[in-house]
Design a protein around this motif. Structure first.
Motif, PDB file in Angstrom:
ATOM      1  N   PHE A  22     -33.811  -0.493 -24.494  1.00 51.98           N
ATOM      2  CA  PHE A  22     -34.044  -0.083 -25.972  1.00 51.98           C
ATOM      3  C   PHE A  22     -33.964  -1.300 -26.913  1.00 51.98           C
ATOM      4  O   PHE A  22     -34.315  -1.168 -27.922  1.00 51.98           O
ATOM      5  N   ARG A  23     -33.391  -2.366 -26.187  1.00 58.83           N
ATOM      6  CA  ARG A  23     -33.266  -3.865 -27.090  1.00 58.83           C
ATOM      7  C   ARG A  23     -34.423  -4.124 -27.852  1.00 58.83           C
ATOM      8  O   ARG A  23     -34.145  -4.683 -28.913  1.00 58.83           O
ATOM      9  N   ASP A  24     -35.646  -4.386 -27.276  1.00 59.43           N
ATOM     10  CA  ASP A  24     -36.569  -4.955 -27.857  1.00 59.43           C
ATOM     11  C   ASP A  24     -37.064  -4.167 -29.194  1.00 59.43           C
ATOM     12  O   ASP A  24     -37.236  -4.602 -30.225  1.00 59.43           O
ATOM     13  N   GLU A  25     -37.018  -2.723 -29.166  1.00 57.38           N
ATOM     14  CA  GLU A  25     -37.214  -2.030 -30.243  1.00 57.38           C
ATOM     15  C   GLU A  25     -36.233  -2.015 -31.283  1.00 57.38           C
ATOM     16  O   GLU A  25     -36.413  -1.805 -32.719  1.00 57.38           O
ATOM     17  N   LEU A  26     -35.003  -2.365 -31.035  1.00 60.96           N
ATOM     18  CA  LEU A  26     -33.936  -2.306 -31.713  1.00 60.96           C
ATOM     19  C   LEU A  26     -33.570  -3.767 -32.221  1.00 60.96           C
ATOM     20  O   LEU A  26     -32.713  -3.888 -33.194  1.00 60.96           O
ATOM     21  N   ALA A  27     -34.186  -4.732 -31.751  1.00 60.12           N
ATOM     22  CA  ALA A  27     -33.711  -6.130 -32.141  1.00 60.12           C
ATOM     23  C   ALA A  27     -33.816  -6.613 -33.512  1.00 60.12           C
ATOM     24  O   ALA A  27     -33.090  -7.278 -33.970  1.00 60.12           O
ATOM     25  N   GLY A  28     -34.794  -5.925 -34.233  1.00 60.68           N
ATOM     26  CA  GLY A  28     -35.049  -6.429 -35.544  1.00 60.68           C
ATOM     27  C   GLY A  28     -33.927  -5.825 -36.503  1.00 60.68           C
ATOM     28  O   GLY A  28     -34.001  -5.840 -37.684  1.00 60.68           O
ATOM     29  N   GLY A  29     -33.171  -4.890 -35.987  1.00 64.00           N
ATOM     30  CA  GLY A  29     -32.123  -4.147 -36.775  1.00 64.00           C
ATOM     31  C   GLY A  29     -31.847  -2.581 -36.734  1.00 64.00           C
ATOM     32  O   GLY A  29     -32.868  -2.151 -36.168  1.00 64.00           O
ATOM     33  N   VAL A  30     -30.694  -2.244 -36.892  1.00 64.75           N
ATOM     34  CA  VAL A  30     -30.515  -0.785 -36.651  1.00 64.75           C
ATOM     35  C   VAL A  30     -29.449  -0.110 -37.665  1.00 64.75           C
ATOM     36  O   VAL A  30     -29.026  -1.231 -38.404  1.00 64.75           O
ATOM     37  N   VAL A  31     -29.529   1.042 -37.917  1.00 65.94           N
ATOM     38  CA  VAL A  31     -28.730   1.865 -38.779  1.00 65.94           C
ATOM     39  C   VAL A  31     -28.077   2.776 -38.048  1.00 65.94           C
ATOM     40  O   VAL A  31     -28.693   3.601 -37.201  1.00 65.94           O
TER      41      VAL A  31
END
Length: 143
Positions: A22-31
């Motif tokens: 999941f890290r690549d898709e979430l690397a730009g930021g999460v809520v």
């Protein structure tokens, strides 16, 4: 798209190591915010912004939309994962979801859900038998 089931642990500082896939898709930021059934929703920032736009379109005169928006946004916490893919889950969200040490992180299409392991096991036990019956109502015509 987020898929699969993972079983990480919460560290002593309240941090979750996001599953590697999941890290690549979430690397730009999460809520991270409250989800239904006492789990947490983790959205990539663009997906959270899309949902926020939909909620903004709901009329302020709609009581359920106001109530949902209040809880959804008031509990939201935004963060950028560190180099190891860790995010801190704030205390109020850990308390809401009953997160202790052992977690289950599931891919749920456009979001990730974080569950306490015991809560997830109980949820599956209570709902797995109904899975076939639910399909008909959710997917018209079935698979």
């Amino acid at each position: 798209m987020f898929l699969g089931t993972h079983t990480p642990r919460l560290d002593d500082k309240g941090r979750l190591i996001l599953p590697a896939r999941f890290r690549d898709e979430l690397a730009g930021g999460v809520v991270i915010t409250k989800g239904q059934e006492r789990c947490l929703y983790v959205f990539p920032t663009p997906e959270f912004q899309r949902i926020a736009g939909q909620l903004a379109e709901a009329p302020m005169t709609h009581k359920a939309a106001r109530a949902y928006s209040r809880v959804f946004f008031a509990s939201a916490h935004d963060e950028i994962p560190d180099k190891q893919g860790r995010v801190t889950i704030p205390g109020h969200l850990r308390e809401y979801a009953g997160l202790e040490r052992d977690l289950v992180v599931i891919g749920a299409s456009t979001r990730v859900e974080v569950w306490d392991k015991q809560a997830w096991d109980a949820y599956l036990e209570a709902n797995e038998d109904e899975f076939a019956d639910i399909e008909e109502g959710v997917l018209p015509g079935g698979l």
